[in-house]
Design an enzyme around this catalytic site. Structure first.
Site, PDB file in Angstrom:
ATOM      1  CD  GLU A   1      -7.912   6.293   6.025  1.00  0.00           C
ATOM      2  OE1 GLU A   1      -8.260   5.201   5.532  1.00  0.00           O
ATOM      3  OE2 GLU A   1      -6.718   6.601   6.194  1.00  0.00           O
TER       4      GLU A   1
ATOM      5  CD  GLU B   1      -3.032  -0.449   2.437  1.00  0.00           C
ATOM      6  OE1 GLU B   1      -2.982   0.689   2.943  1.00  0.00           O
ATOM      7  OE2 GLU B   1      -3.753  -1.359   2.869  1.00  0.00           O
TER       8      GLU B   1
END
Length: 464
Positions: A331, A268
């Site tokens: 997010e 990630e």
């Protein structure tokens, strides 16, 4: 504009080009999260990924409808066994036997499954997920795969957040948190070594940047070739990007506990296009710059300063903006795409795309995007006029750049600054060399951008 500095720049350029030609390119994958109530069907997602040349995808579970959609696509998957399942997976191999028989065997190999991520950032979520269960769960999944002769073709690992490090600066001082080393880090690394696997790492320069804007420059965080870089007195290496520094900190941490040969896959990394007031730098422009520069860096070949021969393998986060994710605004805004499949910004995911050879889907993003795959070369900030002038002299002299437009009274003479003139010359050299990797560096005085440069009314060409 000839200068005695040109020989040093010529050497730097030739070395860079030679190194790029000899180095294997890395791989770019993408994380396909599904925490949204407005996302396209898995079948449409597969078509979107194929249209962009994506060959590797990481999932956070093993949903059967998703795995079925990828059947015959040629796209390799990393599937996830969620944290909620770790305790059961660690309790007995009967659970992992059943999990493999339900989530792997019906799909593989028509759906190519190359790895299983057992848990996700378990050390960062130890309050809800006991770290003691992790290694046992990994071993049990491996044992269950082995019963079907799949343990050598499907790797087992677990994504580790950088918060597992006790120190990461300078990179040579990278070290794991002491309370994790003996109970779980060393046994896990031993398991990865024995099974010829790799450690999965989630690395986000964005987090380090927003917490340290007074000491970390935006150029350094966005992988721009800034000034002389940051020297590491511990290993004598110079770092030009925070991403490489973070990666090498993990290498150093593994070396400190006796493991020097385990590879890293960055499972990630990304940069949000929108954030809360305190999340400075969360803009579409910066997200495009980070991901675009990272893709070019990975696909151009080579590794980090500490492991220069190891190619970089990276999964961008994430495919879509996901409206059901909790936490700060960022997010829900890491996606390269909106749920309607329109681009948030334009970042080609293949080397052909970056170099203009791939027809990309038209972008209707908030950030005005250049034509498919267009990139430019401009002067880096804060490198000093002397260094810029020397690089400018080389580009216009031995480099063969078309510098006629920046001569006195010519179309691009104004603004009459070294930065503006150097940017025009660097871009001319870069475009004349077909945007070849290494042709936009000039000893750290230049970097690639994905938005058309603006210096007065001067247009920067994208080809000659």
């Amino acid at each position: 504009m000839n200068s005695p500095h040109f020989l040093s720049f010529l050497l730097l350029l030739l070395t860079s080009l030679h190194y790029s030609a000899l180095s294997d390119s890395g791989t770019i994958g993408i994380n396909y999260g599904r925490l949204g109530d407005n996302l396209p069907s898995p079948a449409r997602v597969v078509q979107l990924l194929k249209s962009q040349g994506v060959t590797k995808v990481k999932l956070y579970d093993s949903d059967s409808s998703v795995l079925s959609a990828f059947s015959g696509s040629g796209i390799s998957l990393t599937v996830g066994l969620p944290n909620d399942n770790l305790a059961s997976a660690a309790a007995s191999t009967s659970y992992t036997d059943s999990w493999v028989e339900s989530n792997i065997l019906p799909f593989h190999p028509k759906t190519i499954i190359e790895a299983i991520a057992v848990g996700n950032e378990v050390f960062a979520n130890s309050a809800t997920t006991p770290t003691s269960a992790l290694l046992t769960a990994m071993k049990n999944v491996y044992t269950s795969l082995d019963k079907h002769n799949l343990s050598s073709s499907i790797k087992i690992s677990s994504p580790v957040a950088l918060s597992a490090l006790n120190s990461s600066y300078p990179p040579s001082a990278g070290a794991f948190k002491p309370d994790l080393i003996e109970p779980v880090i060393k046994p896990m690394l031993q398991f990865l070594n024995q099974t010829n696997s790799y450690i999965m790492v989630n690395a986000y320069p964005f987090f380090a940047y927003i917490d340290n804007t007074d000491t970390i420059s935006l150029d350094y965080a966005l992988l721009r070739n800034s000034a002389a870089g940051n020297p590491d007195s511990g290993n004598g290496l110079v770092y030009k990007s925070l991403f490489e520094a973070q990666t090498d900190a993990v290498f150093a941490a593994m070396s400190a506990v006796g493991f020097d040969d385990i590879k890293i896959v960055i499972t990630e990394t990304g940069w949000p296009s929108k954030g809360d007031e305190k999340e400075v730098g969360a803009t579409p422009e910066n997200a495009a710059a980070y991901n675009g520069n990272l893709v070019r860096r990975v696909l151009s070949g080579g590794g980090t300063p500490l492991r220069p021969k190891d190619s970089l393998n990276v999964f961008l986060f994430a495919l879509f903006n996901e409206n059901q994710k909790t936490g700060p605004t960022s997010e829900r805004n890491y996606g390269l795409y909106y749920p309607n499949e329109e681009k948030v910004y334009d970042v080609p995911l293949t080397l052909d795309g970056l170099n203009g050879g791939q027809n990309m889907t038209e972008s209707k993003a908030q950030v005005p995007a250049p034509a498919a795959g267009q990139t430019w070369c401009v002067a880096s900030e804060n490198v000093g006029e002397e260094k810029l002038q020397a690089a400018l002299d080389y580009a216009c002299g031995q480099g063969g750049a078309d510098c006629r437009p920046i001569q006195t009274e010519a179309t691009c003479f104004n603004p009459n600054t070294v930065e503006a003139h150097a940017s025009y010359a660097f871009n001319s050299y870069y475009q004349k060399n077909s945007r070849l990797s290494g042709s936009c560096d000039f000893g750290g005085a230049a970097h690639v951008v994905t938005q058309s440069p603006k210096f007065g009314s001067c247009d920067f060409p994208t080809g000659y």
